[in-house]
Design a protein around this motif. Structure first.
Motif, PDB file in Angstrom:
ATOM      1  N   PRO A   1       0.831  -1.209   0.000  1.00  0.00           N
ATOM      2  CA  PRO A   1       0.000   0.000   0.000  1.00  0.00           C
ATOM      3  C   PRO A   1       0.863   1.255   0.000  1.00  0.00           C
ATOM      4  O   PRO A   1       1.996   1.261   0.500  1.00  0.00           O
ATOM      5  CB  PRO A   1      -0.795  -0.121   1.298  1.00  0.00           C
ATOM      6  N   ALA A   2       0.325   2.324  -0.554  1.00  0.00           N
ATOM      7  CA  ALA A   2       1.024   3.606  -0.501  1.00  0.00           C
ATOM      8  C   ALA A   2       1.029   4.148   0.930  1.00  0.00           C
ATOM      9  O   ALA A   2       2.021   4.703   1.396  1.00  0.00           O
ATOM     10  CB  ALA A   2       0.358   4.600  -1.444  1.00  0.00           C
ATOM     11  N   VAL A   3      -0.091   3.967   1.617  1.00  0.00           N
ATOM     12  CA  VAL A   3      -0.241   4.447   2.989  1.00  0.00           C
ATOM     13  C   VAL A   3      -0.957   3.383   3.796  1.00  0.00           C
ATOM     14  O   VAL A   3      -1.962   2.832   3.344  1.00  0.00           O
ATOM     15  CB  VAL A   3      -1.047   5.761   3.047  1.00  0.00           C
TER      16      VAL A   3
ATOM     17  N   HIS B   1      -5.841   2.086   4.925  1.00  0.00           N
ATOM     18  CA  HIS B   1      -5.097   1.280   3.960  1.00  0.00           C
ATOM     19  C   HIS B   1      -5.392   1.859   2.581  1.00  0.00           C
ATOM     20  O   HIS B   1      -6.512   1.760   2.092  1.00  0.00           O
ATOM     21  CB  HIS B   1      -5.513  -0.188   4.027  1.00  0.00           C
ATOM     22  N   ILE B   2      -4.376   2.485   1.980  1.00  0.00           N
ATOM     23  CA  ILE B   2      -4.580   3.196   0.715  1.00  0.00           C
ATOM     24  C   ILE B   2      -3.732   2.536  -0.364  1.00  0.00           C
ATOM     25  O   ILE B   2      -2.496   2.624  -0.342  1.00  0.00           O
ATOM     26  CB  ILE B   2      -4.200   4.681   0.858  1.00  0.00           C
ATOM     27  N   PRO B   3      -4.364   1.851  -1.321  1.00  0.00           N
ATOM     28  CA  PRO B   3      -3.604   1.189  -2.388  1.00  0.00           C
ATOM     29  C   PRO B   3      -2.870   2.191  -3.260  1.00  0.00           C
ATOM     30  O   PRO B   3      -3.305   3.335  -3.450  1.00  0.00           O
ATOM     31  CB  PRO B   3      -4.694   0.461  -3.189  1.00  0.00           C
TER      32      PRO B   3
ATOM     33  N   GLY C   1       6.277   2.962   2.270  1.00  0.00           N
ATOM     34  CA  GLY C   1       7.159   1.961   2.849  1.00  0.00           C
ATOM     35  C   GLY C   1       8.025   2.453   3.983  1.00  0.00           C
ATOM     36  O   GLY C   1       8.805   1.677   4.553  1.00  0.00           O
ATOM     37  N   HIS C   2       7.897   3.722   4.346  1.00  0.00           N
ATOM     38  CA  HIS C   2       8.711   4.305   5.421  1.00  0.00           C
ATOM     39  C   HIS C   2       7.854   4.523   6.666  1.00  0.00           C
ATOM     40  O   HIS C   2       6.734   5.039   6.574  1.00  0.00           O
ATOM     41  CB  HIS C   2       9.313   5.643   4.986  1.00  0.00           C
ATOM     42  N   ASP C   3       8.388   4.156   7.818  1.00  0.00           N
ATOM     43  CA  ASP C   3       7.691   4.370   9.076  1.00  0.00           C
ATOM     44  C   ASP C   3       7.731   5.860   9.420  1.00  0.00           C
ATOM     45  O   ASP C   3       8.789   6.482   9.392  1.00  0.00           O
ATOM     46  CB  ASP C   3       8.347   3.549  10.189  1.00  0.00           C
ATOM     47  N   ILE C   4       6.563   6.429   9.745  1.00  0.00           N
ATOM     48  CA  ILE C   4       6.517   7.866   9.984  1.00  0.00           C
ATOM     49  C   ILE C   4       7.300   8.267  11.233  1.00  0.00           C
ATOM     50  O   ILE C   4       7.755   9.410  11.347  1.00  0.00           O
ATOM     51  CB  ILE C   4       5.072   8.379  10.094  1.00  0.00           C
ATOM     52  N   ALA C   5       7.480   7.331  12.169  1.00  0.00           N
ATOM     53  CA  ALA C   5       8.190   7.650  13.407  1.00  0.00           C
ATOM     54  C   ALA C   5       9.690   7.455  13.276  1.00  0.00           C
ATOM     55  O   ALA C   5      10.480   8.275  13.752  1.00  0.00           O
ATOM     56  CB  ALA C   5       7.648   6.798  14.549  1.00  0.00           C
ATOM     57  N   THR C   6      10.116   6.377  12.606  1.00  0.00           N
ATOM     58  CA  THR C   6      11.546   6.050  12.557  1.00  0.00           C
ATOM     59  C   THR C   6      12.229   6.500  11.276  1.00  0.00           C
ATOM     60  O   THR C   6      13.453   6.563  11.218  1.00  0.00           O
ATOM     61  CB  THR C   6      11.748   4.533  12.723  1.00  0.00           C
ATOM     62  N   SER C   7      11.434   6.812  10.236  1.00  0.00           N
ATOM     63  CA  SER C   7      12.031   7.240   8.968  1.00  0.00           C
ATOM     64  C   SER C   7      11.281   8.426   8.366  1.00  0.00           C
ATOM     65  O   SER C   7      10.811   8.381   7.228  1.00  0.00           O
ATOM     66  CB  SER C   7      12.041   6.075   7.970  1.00  0.00           C
ATOM     67  N   PRO C   8      11.179   9.527   9.137  1.00  0.00           N
ATOM     68  CA  PRO C   8      10.414  10.671   8.627  1.00  0.00           C
ATOM     69  C   PRO C   8      11.029  11.285   7.372  1.00  0.00           C
ATOM     70  O   PRO C   8      10.305  11.766   6.504  1.00  0.00           O
ATOM     71  CB  PRO C   8      10.425  11.658   9.799  1.00  0.00           C
ATOM     72  N   ASP C   9      12.353  11.256   7.263  1.00  0.00           N
ATOM     73  CA  ASP C   9      12.990  11.817   6.064  1.00  0.00           C
ATOM     74  C   ASP C   9      12.615  11.020   4.820  1.00  0.00           C
ATOM     75  O   ASP C   9      12.420  11.582   3.738  1.00  0.00           O
ATOM     76  CB  ASP C   9      14.505  11.853   6.224  1.00  0.00           C
ATOM     77  N   GLY C  10      12.501   9.686   4.968  1.00  0.00           N
ATOM     78  CA  GLY C  10      12.087   8.861   3.852  1.00  0.00           C
ATOM     79  C   GLY C  10      10.667   9.176   3.418  1.00  0.00           C
ATOM     80  O   GLY C  10      10.356   9.209   2.219  1.00  0.00           O
ATOM     81  N   VAL C  11       9.791   9.431   4.414  1.00  0.00           N
ATOM     82  CA  VAL C  11       8.412   9.810   4.104  1.00  0.00           C
ATOM     83  C   VAL C  11       8.398  11.130   3.345  1.00  0.00           C
ATOM     84  O   VAL C  11       7.760  11.263   2.286  1.00  0.00           O
ATOM     85  CB  VAL C  11       7.575   9.932   5.396  1.00  0.00           C
ATOM     86  N   ARG C  12       9.135  12.117   3.851  1.00  0.00           N
ATOM     87  CA  ARG C  12       9.110  13.456   3.248  1.00  0.00           C
ATOM     88  C   ARG C  12       9.648  13.445   1.832  1.00  0.00           C
ATOM     89  O   ARG C  12       9.199  14.214   0.984  1.00  0.00           O
ATOM     90  CB  ARG C  12       9.917  14.417   4.116  1.00  0.00           C
ATOM     91  N   ALA C  13      10.598  12.558   1.566  1.00  0.00           N
ATOM     92  CA  ALA C  13      11.174  12.493   0.223  1.00  0.00           C
ATOM     93  C   ALA C  13      10.195  11.906  -0.787  1.00  0.00           C
ATOM     94  O   ALA C  13      10.353  12.117  -1.995  1.00  0.00           O
ATOM     95  CB  ALA C  13      12.452  11.665   0.248  1.00  0.00           C
ATOM     96  N   ALA C  14       9.192  11.192  -0.302  1.00  0.00           N
ATOM     97  CA  ALA C  14       8.272  10.487  -1.201  1.00  0.00           C
ATOM     98  C   ALA C  14       6.950  11.196  -1.407  1.00  0.00           C
ATOM     99  O   ALA C  14       6.173  10.794  -2.268  1.00  0.00           O
ATOM    100  CB  ALA C  14       8.005   9.077  -0.656  1.00  0.00           C
ATOM    101  N   ILE C  15       6.678  12.238  -0.614  1.00  0.00           N
ATOM    102  CA  ILE C  15       5.347  12.829  -0.625  1.00  0.00           C
ATOM    103  C   ILE C  15       5.366  14.284  -1.063  1.00  0.00           C
ATOM    104  O   ILE C  15       6.396  14.952  -1.076  1.00  0.00           O
ATOM    105  CB  ILE C  15       4.674  12.737   0.764  1.00  0.00           C
TER     106      ILE C  15
END
Length: 332
Positions: free
Chosen positions: A17-19, A40-42, A79-93
């Motif tokens: 899922p994307a989210v 759960h967002i496909p 695929g990035h955990d918002i708590a442990t990998s916030p930079d990965g989230v920000r790079a994808a959104i």
């Protein structure tokens, strides 16, 4: 009333899922804003969070985009955990908030180039991306004008164009058409459809029921901090009373025979029509057609009427005395 129209486990997932989120919670003082929501967002879909003011929509977006932290629960974005990998989230959104991020003191082009700089694009690459996006959003002619001179629709298009500079695969649109006139709103809908066609996943928050109906593959209704119901627009419309099947006849004899046999139908003798309570499901429609065939009765017209999203919205977001096994509803 069921808290979920369809479990997320009941529709297939060919890719991660994307989210996804489980048990997200957020409070401000003694005010619980999110009370354990699951999402759960496909990938490559539009998911709408629908709810009244204060329902928890913006808070959910802020948590998933790492602008604020949750008090509890877990979530992964791209695929990035918002708590442990916030930079990965920000790079994808990409995030387009309720209020425009456009700087009205500079031109549309300068706004775009500023975003390119923030994404550390080389100067030539930044100019190319800015020019392509300005053209894509029909802003080339206005590119050299101060953004303060733009109409509401133009400013919103520029806002989304700025969001796309970093080529995000997941976009959060928080009430993107608030304040736009009908033409600008429809133009924005087409932009969102085009994004999804290109493989982008969109999480949309809105108070416009028509907007959710037009755009969303799935809709979650938030009320009092919880998801009151989730499903496709058609699934949601079937969970509130008022659905019916209307049979219309041109032969008065066939009409009278059908009316006599269907005691629970509502008669309209002037129109030679019967109205039967129905949830509009395929099984119920087949049963009605099988009964007509078995009785040798032919209806000239069969139409299915289901409640619209207005009915769903009011049914799910009207506070009622709490009862066992009924969902509490959602907040901002």
């Amino acid at each position: 009333m069921p808290s979920s129209v369809m479990s997320t486990s009941t529709y297939g997932h060919s890719s991660p899922p994307a989210v996804s989120a489980v048990g997200l919670r957020k409070s401000y003082g003694d005010k619980t804003v999110l009370d354990g929501i699951d999402l759960h967002i496909p990938t490559g879909s539009v998911f709408a969070l629908l709810g009244p003011n204060g329902a928890g929509k913006t808070t959910a977006v802020k948590i998933l985009s790492t602008l604020i932290t949750a008090d509890g629960g877990q979530a992964q974005v791209a695929g990035h955990d918002i708590a442990t990998s916030p930079d990965g989230v920000r790079a994808a959104i990409g995030v387009t908030g309720q209020f425009s991020a456009v700087d009205g003191l500079i031109t549309g082009e300068e706004n775009m180039l500023l975003m390119a700089d923030l994404h550390h694009l080389p100067k030539r690459e930044g100019r190319r991306v800015a020019a392509e996006l300005l053209q894509r959003f029909d802003l080339t002619d206005a590119a050299k004008k101060p953004a303060s001179t733009y109409s509401g629709g133009m400013a919103r298009r520029l806002d989304i164009a700025m969001t796309l500079v970093g080529d995000p695969r997941i976009i959060f649109l928080d009430e993107p058409t608030t304040g736009l006139d009908p033409r600008a709103r429809h133009n924005m809908w087409q932009i969102i459809r085009d994004l999804v066609t290109g493989g982008v996943t969109v999480l949309l928050t809105t108070q416009y029921l028509e907007e959710a109906d037009e755009l969303a593959d799935r809709i979650a209704v938030l009320h009092n901090g919880r998801i009151a119901a989730e499903g496709t627009a058609e699934e949601l419309k079937r969970i509130v009373p008022g659905g019916h099947v209307r049979l219309r006849f041109t032969d008065p004899v066939a009409y009278r025979n059908a009316a006599a046999a269907l005691g629970d139908g509502t008669r309209d003798d002037d129109a030679l029509a019967l109205q039967l309570p129905s949830d509009g499901s395929q099984r119920e429609l087949r049963a009605i057609l099988d009964w007509l065939d078995a009785a040798g009765i032919e209806a000239d017209e069969l139409t299915v009427h289901t409640p619209d999203l207005d009915d769903v919205f009011f049914a799910l977001t009207t506070d009622r005395p709490s009862q066992p096994n009924q969902p509490e509803e959602s907040a901002r």
